[in-house]
Write an enzyme that holds these catalytic residues in place. Structure first.
Site, PDB file in Angstrom:
ATOM      1  CG  ASP A 154     -60.900  17.926 -68.294  1.00  0.00           C
ATOM      2  OD1 ASP A 154     -61.637  17.610 -67.344  1.00  0.00           O
ATOM      3  OD2 ASP A 154     -61.264  17.908 -69.484  1.00  0.00           O
ATOM      4  N   GLY A 183     -50.724   7.474 -78.193  1.00  0.00           N
ATOM      5  CA  GLY A 183     -50.716   8.941 -78.087  1.00  0.00           C
ATOM      6  C   GLY A 183     -50.556   9.334 -76.637  1.00  0.00           C
ATOM      7  CD  GLU A 209     -47.027  12.105 -77.701  1.00  0.00           C
ATOM      8  OE1 GLU A 209     -48.103  11.569 -77.373  1.00  0.00           O
ATOM      9  OE2 GLU A 209     -46.965  13.101 -78.465  1.00  0.00           O
ATOM     10  CD  GLN A 214     -49.202  16.413 -73.267  1.00  0.00           C
ATOM     11  OE1 GLN A 214     -49.834  15.605 -72.605  1.00  0.00           O
ATOM     12  NE2 GLN A 214     -49.200  16.387 -74.591  1.00  0.00           N
ATOM     13  CG  HIS A 247     -59.947  19.566 -72.270  1.00  0.00           C
ATOM     14  ND1 HIS A 247     -60.136  18.282 -71.798  1.00  0.00           N
ATOM     15  CD2 HIS A 247     -59.372  19.427 -73.480  1.00  0.00           C
ATOM     16  CE1 HIS A 247     -59.679  17.415 -72.682  1.00  0.00           C
ATOM     17  NE2 HIS A 247     -59.208  18.083 -73.716  1.00  0.00           N
ATOM     18  CD  GLU A 303     -50.833   5.915 -87.517  1.00  0.00           C
ATOM     19  OE1 GLU A 303     -49.905   6.408 -86.818  1.00  0.00           O
ATOM     20  OE2 GLU A 303     -52.024   6.209 -87.353  1.00  0.00           O
ATOM     21  CD  GLU A 316     -58.084  12.482 -74.038  1.00  0.00           C
ATOM     22  OE1 GLU A 316     -58.670  12.335 -75.137  1.00  0.00           O
ATOM     23  OE2 GLU A 316     -57.607  13.557 -73.655  1.00  0.00           O
ATOM     24  CD  GLU A 343     -57.592  16.474 -81.206  1.00  0.00           C
ATOM     25  OE1 GLU A 343     -56.659  15.678 -80.987  1.00  0.00           O
ATOM     26  OE2 GLU A 343     -58.022  17.269 -80.346  1.00  0.00           O
TER      27      GLU A 343
END
Lengths: 383, 383
Positions: free
Chosen positions: B43, B70, B92, B37, B313, B121, B135, B144
């Site tokens: 970044d 997320g 999350e 994290q 990053h 979901e 993000e 991903e």
């Protein structure tokens, strides 16, 4: 189903199931690469020990039925066939089975070796076997938990009186010196300094206070730098005392439950060299002795102890100690090692050392050998 | 179920399910670490772009209901709350949700932000939302496959007229010079030489012929060294021509199927600098423009293009070309890029370039622009 003990290659009777998808993602996937097979094969201390154990015991393999559990490239199955086995079943869960099949054909052993792709837990063989060969050892012997599968194979397929190659395994711990202890400690300190300037930036740039996570970050980094065993090729010069064997397994008789359950064993480390003890090194050996009914003619030892001539790909697992132990020659480090599987992933391990120093001058008189002041507990995971 | 749009923290109404175990092992697991994290948060081109996009558009966030998909550490949820959101749901899947919850409380935003641990979901929210912040971008944008989850969130929870932050995304490819192409080629050659001496040893030591696996090993190594895209922080000096945007997404209207399906797009790379083209570099940008009904007052661009001042990053994905393309200034590289998900793991990608050089002198006359002689196909995976 078969004639003369021979089965056609790719026979549908001899297929097993693929591993569970999660276990595949966590574990099996790496073994599907030839690169990884090559790395293991060119560990000649490993491959040579198996070769010697099998070829120097041809009398034990001649005309026998052999099972290779987790066959990989099929090399042990090929050795067994070279040693005169009548029939070899090579069971391999990953796609490397396809390479093994090629190798078997190419070496003209297709009439002896059947490569079966599937997990040993789901495979059925048309007959019981006289011998099981397997290279199942992980870091510190037990990581990967592949011995589970070997014992499944033993209980499903090994004839009474049959033998396992290897037949015995031992676990050791030794006190060592290690410069890495200091440098890992520095890296940990740097990581914490990095966190401090990071949280400053977050406050300054975005007005978000993150200091409430300082302890969590420290715990995470501590676990990474201080509480995770590290692979190393330890030099015998680093040993500050003799290794202690704390566990022995007779693979013919050990129960599946014994290797699943966590266990605690005592150890005593006599310190010979004056130096701070910066780490414990953990390693193992396995012996090829056959079984009581079918003993090996020629016993072989495969050791992963620190060795100046010839190291193995297993190296040793190093448990760095923070702070190091100030022990003098003649002192003893006395304690217990507790080994368990990780809850999140049964192929990884948790190792806890609970120990204290018993100074030399105190040893003869000491009625209660443990000094409260030096008692400590060190936690590690093997990832 | 709730009053005044507020829900108690840890409300059991607001829990979702954990990810599937295999997807967790393959993907989610790394995101549970604060270290990771921190890497994303520091970044500052990334975090700063989101901060600016949210804080410079406070009019859009004021009194709105926001969903962070997320959420990780919860930073975007916190920005949204700082910008005046009435309510923020931070969803999350991993245990980092526990840290996010702490951070929210510590920054006194517990009355605005609800952190919900679970996959988007499986989560239910008590209301629809005005804005989605997320993000979700992976290497080369699509690695991903987290955009899937953002679109699920959009279709489940976004009010008509609502907006996504970011709202648009674009994919680029550019011709570059790269010394790494040569050194990776050398590593590949060394690996093959290593294999040759390995197979010699296997024959000599153990009488096992392994040359039947030469081609399989070569394929495996070729895939590793030549057909796997590499992360790099490309310098703008390496560019041999301008980047070409080959794909644009309006995140408000793109269908889930469009991003699941493989697609093929055309590209034209005008070569400006004389040099062998040793690689293609792939990268992306995202734009924060709001929605047609709720446009941003201040549009923000987050670009991962080669940048001398400030890299991200994500770096760039570099597709090394074997052999390099001999192109001259004024030439064009014309072709198609084909992008699909890997069958074995939907979070990884397969990229195929099919292309040819169109020499400068030929361009005006060329009726059929493709020269058969330079036509080639290059395959890559993004791991």
């Amino acid at each position: 189903m078969e004639q003369n003990g021979r089965l056609p290659e790719n026979s549908s009777d001899l297929k097993g199931d693929a591993p569970d998808a999660t276990d595949f993602a966590n574990y099996f996937c790496t073994y599907a690469f030839l690169f990884h097979q090559k790395e293991m094969l060119e560990d000649h201390k490993r491959t040579g020990a198996y070769y010697t154990a099998i070829m120097q015991n041809q009398a034990q393999f001649k005309d026998k039925v052999v099972l290779d559990v987790g066959a990989g490239s099929g090399i042990l199955a090929i050795f067994a066939a070279q040693a005169g086995a009548r029939k070899v079943y090579a069971v391999e869960a990953t796609d490397v089975a396809k390479h093994a099949r090629k190798l078997v054909q190419h070496n003209r052993l297709g009439s002896i070796i059947s490569v079966i792709q599937g997990t040993i837990e789901t495979v059925e063989l048309p007959e019981k076997v006289d011998l099981i060969v397997s290279e199942w050892m992980g870091y510190f012997l037990l990581r990967e938990s592949m011995l589970d599968s070997v014992l499944v194979a033993r209980d499903k397929f090994l004839k009474p009186g049959g033998a396992l190659y290897p037949s015995h395994a031992r676990l050791y711990v030794a006190p060592i010196r290690s410069n890495l202890t200091h440098s890992r400690q520095n890296e940990f300190r740097n990581a914490m300094e990095g966190w401090a300037s990071f949280t400053d930036d977050m406050q300054r740039y975005y007005g978000v206070r993150m200091d409430c996570l300082n302890d969590s970050f420290r715990d995470e980094q501590k676990q990474y730098y201080q509480q995770t065993a590290a692979w190393a090729d330890v030099s015998p010069n680093q040993l500050a005392g003799r290794p202690w064997c704390f566990k022995q397994y007779d693979l013919l008789t050990v129960t599946p439950q014994e290797i699943i359950d966590s266990f605690k064993e005592h150890f005593e480390l006599q310190i010979i060299e004056a130096a701070p003890i910066e780490a414990f090194a953990g390693f193992f050996d396995v012996q090829f002795k056959g079984s009581p009914e079918n003993p090996a003619s020629f016993e072989v030892l495969l050791s992963t102890a620190p060795d100046p001539q010839c190291s193995t790909h297993w190296g040793q697992q190093v448990f760095h100690l923070y702070p190091p132990i100030n022990a003098q020659p003649g002192d003893r480090i006395s304690g217990d090692i507790n080994i368990s599987r990780k809850k999140e992933n049964h192929r990884l391990m948790q190792v806890v050392f609970q120990h204290c120093i018993i100074p030399r001058q105190q040893q003869p008189q000491a009625a209660t050998p443990k000094l409260q002041s030096t008692e400590r507990v060190d936690f590690f995971s093997i990832e």
